[in-house]
Every structure is written in C-alpha cells, then in structure tokens.
Scaffold this motif. Sequence first.
Motif, short mmCIF file in Angstrom:
data_model
loop_
_atom_site.label_atom_id
_atom_site.label_comp_id
_atom_site.label_asym_id
_atom_site.label_seq_id
_atom_site.Cartn_x
_atom_site.Cartn_y
_atom_site.Cartn_z
N VAL A 50 -5.40 10.15 4.13
CA VAL A 50 -6.11 9.69 2.93
C VAL A 50 -7.03 10.82 2.52
CG1 VAL A 50 -7.63 7.98 1.91
CG2 VAL A 50 -5.99 7.28 3.67
N PRO A 51 -6.63 11.66 1.56
CA PRO A 51 -7.51 12.75 1.12
C PRO A 51 -8.87 12.23 0.69
CG PRO A 51 -5.31 12.99 0.19
CD PRO A 51 -5.36 11.64 0.82
N ALA A 52 -9.89 13.05 0.83
CA ALA A 52 -11.24 12.63 0.48
C ALA A 52 -11.30 12.12 -0.96
CB ALA A 52 -12.22 13.79 0.68
N GLY A 53 -10.61 12.78 -1.86
CA GLY A 53 -10.64 12.39 -3.27
C GLY A 53 -9.90 11.10 -3.56
N ALA A 54 -9.08 10.62 -2.62
CA ALA A 54 -8.31 9.39 -2.83
C ALA A 54 -8.92 8.21 -2.09
CB ALA A 54 -6.87 9.60 -2.38
N THR A 55 -10.07 8.41 -1.46
CA THR A 55 -10.65 7.38 -0.60
C THR A 55 -10.88 6.07 -1.34
OG1 THR A 55 -11.72 9.00 0.84
CG2 THR A 55 -12.65 6.78 0.81
N VAL A 56 -11.54 6.13 -2.48
CA VAL A 56 -11.88 4.90 -3.21
C VAL A 56 -10.62 4.19 -3.69
CG1 VAL A 56 -13.02 3.99 -5.28
CG2 VAL A 56 -14.18 5.69 -3.85
N ASP A 57 -9.68 4.93 -4.26
CA ASP A 57 -8.44 4.30 -4.73
C ASP A 57 -7.69 3.64 -3.58
OD1 ASP A 57 -8.91 5.04 -7.33
OD2 ASP A 57 -7.67 6.86 -7.22
N PHE A 58 -7.67 4.30 -2.42
CA PHE A 58 -7.00 3.74 -1.25
C PHE A 58 -7.66 2.43 -0.82
CE2 PHE A 58 -7.20 3.53 3.48
CZ PHE A 58 -5.86 3.21 3.73
N ALA B 5 0.84 -1.20 0.00
CA ALA B 5 0.00 0.00 0.00
C ALA B 5 0.87 1.25 0.00
CB ALA B 5 -0.92 0.01 1.21
N ARG B 6 0.45 2.22 -0.77
CA ARG B 6 1.18 3.48 -0.85
C ARG B 6 1.15 4.20 0.49
NH1 ARG B 6 -1.88 6.20 -5.70
NH2 ARG B 6 -1.17 8.06 -4.58
N HIS C 2 -2.42 1.34 8.69
CA HIS C 2 -1.37 1.36 7.67
C HIS C 2 -0.27 2.38 7.99
CE1 HIS C 2 -4.23 -1.08 5.46
NE2 HIS C 2 -3.26 -1.38 4.64
N ALA C 3 -0.51 3.25 8.98
CA ALA C 3 0.52 4.20 9.39
C ALA C 3 1.52 3.57 10.35
CB ALA C 3 -0.12 5.41 10.06
#
Length: 427
Positions: free
Chosen positions: A182-190, A10-11, A173-174
């Motif tokens: 996890v920015p709101a816009g990256a939620t699904v990709d994460f 995971a990134r 994961h931290a």
Amino acid sequence: MSKAPRDGRARRDWGADDSATPVLHVDMDSFFASVELAEDPSLAGRPLVVGGMGTRGVVTSATYEARAAGVHAGMPTGRARALCPAARFVPVRHGVYGEYSRRVMAILGQVTPLVEQVSIDEAFLDVSGSRLRLGPPVRIGRELRRRIRAEVGLPASVGIAATKGVAKIASSHAKPDGLLLVPAGATVDFLHGLPVGALWGVGGRTGQVLEREGIDTVGDLARADVGRLTRLFGPALAHHLHDQAWGIDPRRVTPGRAEKSVGTESTFDVNVSDRAQIEQFILGAAHQCARRLRASGLVAWTVGIKMRDADFHTVTRSTTLAAPTDVGREIARAAAALFAREPMPTGGVRLFGVRAENLQARAGGIAVTLDDDRRPLAAERAMDAVVSRFGGGAIRPASLLGESDGAGETATNGPGSSRGTRMEPTR
C-alpha cells in the motif's frame, strides 16, 4: 488464524511505489495448521482443523479447505465437525509451533534488528536501514516469503505500508500466501473502502457501537464528527479511531517488546467439583508456566489464578512473591495457596488458570531470599533438557505420573507468544 474483516472486492494492486513504506507486517498463514501440514505432508489437500479434542474444545487454526466449509478460530470443535465432517482434527502442540516460530523469527532478525514480534505467528519489521544492503521493501518482502517457504516450509503473507496499522491490514488482504503493498500516497483510498472492523483494535463492543451508529466503513468513520465519536467512546479512543481512519499512526516498530505475563488456563470437559483435581491441575500448569519462563530467560514476581464456575462467574486472585521465580513448584505453591482461600463453586469449576506476572529478565540480576535453595531450579532445568529432546510426555513431577496429556485441550501463552481439560492461551 486471523478473522479480521476483509473486503473481497478490495484491489490487489495499489501501485509499485515503495519508497515511503518501510514497515512490513509478516503474518503466517493458518500457522498451527500449516505446521501440522509441514510435519505430515500426507495431510495436504484435505480439510485440517487444529483445536481441542474434548467436548468443550474450540478451533485454534484451520486450513483454507476447512474455512471454505465455514470453520473459523474460536468455533466449538463440535460445530466444526458438523460443518466439515471430512476434516482431519488434530490436537494443539504448542512446543512444536514454538520451535517453528523461533525459526521464522530468526529469518526476520537477519533482515533487520528492528523486529517486533507481536504473537507466535506475526511480527512487524522496520526495513529503513536495510534498503542499501537488501533493496527496497517489496524486494525484501518477497525474499522473506521465499526464505520462510524454503527454509521452514511454511507460507507467509506480507503487508507493506507506511505505518504499522496499515501494514497489518495489508497482510490480511494479502492472504493466502501473498504480498500487498500500500504506497504511502494510496493509504487513504485503500482504507476508506474497507469495513470499519478491519481497523486494528476495532472489535467487540466498539464494533457494535459503530454498527449501531451506521458507521460501516473506514470512510464513514473518517468522515464522522470527532465530537460525536467522543460522546460515544471518550476523547482518547475517539481521536485514536479517527486518526487510524485517516492512516495516521505514530507507533514505531519496537523490538524486544517486554512480555507482561505467561499463563495456562483450562476449560474442563466436565465441571470439576473435586478440590484435589484442581490442585493437581495447578501443579501441571505451574510447571508449564515455569518452563516457558526459563526458555525466555524471565522470572516472575507475581502469581495469579483465574477460576470460572458453571454460571460463568469468574474470580481472579494474585499474590506477590518474596523473590521472583522461574521454578514450577514455587509457582504451584503460591497458586495453590490462593485457591485454598476460595470456596469451591456449588456447580463446580468450568475453567481454571494459572499465571506468572510482573516479569523481569534473569540476566539482569534478581533478588533472592537468604534461604534460597538452588536444587529445585537445577532439577527443573534438567527436566527442560529431557522435554526438549524427547517431548512433553517424557518427564513430569511424580505427583502427575499417570495423568494423560490427551484427555482435553491444552494451550498456553507467553514469550515466544496457544485434554478431561482444555488448556488454552490466555491473551
């Protein structure tokens, strides 16, 4: 000690936009083990395992050095010793961990009143109203980690996201000792690249069913037909899982979450066939429950017991009191009466537990009986003061004198909320 599935690939960087991520999840790293290291710095750098010392003891927490050898929470202590013979094994000390927890939560409470403590070592914060005073969420998360390290001496990991569920996964994961936004816009990709077991609440039977159906990742779950999920789990859980897979989580951070019960249960090193020995355990467990109730300003209307025999058959019984109580001898009397009505299992008792349930705050006023005697409560409050200053072994009911605290493994649960016997948190 979290065992949530994590994707090692995971990134660690999903961007820096924290403008729509007001939820922080603070999770203490290997909390019990970290407290033991803070108490005795000479243990640093070597494998350390916290758990039961008896033959049926289990691991409660372990340092990352011990985890590297395969040790994890819930593992039998004997197995942990075989995997990591060089580890130092120490018994659980709930009073110490509770004090460290209170210090951590006090720091969180200075950031925002919207703190939802979900266990002894983790909490959610909504920092929407703190931005003007303290800055954006990432800055707040970094400052929290710094203060917890400086003022309490413990490492903490922080997840930051738009929702509680994603913030909790992010903190996992931290780890160790990190921060993940996890920015709101990256939620699904994460989410979609994670194993499905990473979702909050997926485990046990649900995880087994998903695995059987070939649903291995959160992305698989998101793309699964809701009708198919409904046939597997029913409509409520199906929609809940599907929403989580798309990052949809309407739950708000709710401070002051009411505790439903406090309890102490014990797995004995050797099955117990002596009824008097169980009665003596009931007395000690009842006083532990009562002490935790008083520390949290709570009283209980209901007392329950749990008994498991040699064949793992479990019986639970409960009774409602005439008036709520936080007095150990009253809890013990009710629990002992429940036990007296049960036949002693042929193969003996493997596990026994005492619980105080149906709680309410004492400060709001409580019902009392006409013949209410305040002297037992006053005596037990005096005992609390002695225990607070000198430790749990300093004073106890006379009928428990001579009992060893070190014969097995002890753990309790409740507000704030984990040795012959092993007394464990019941959650």
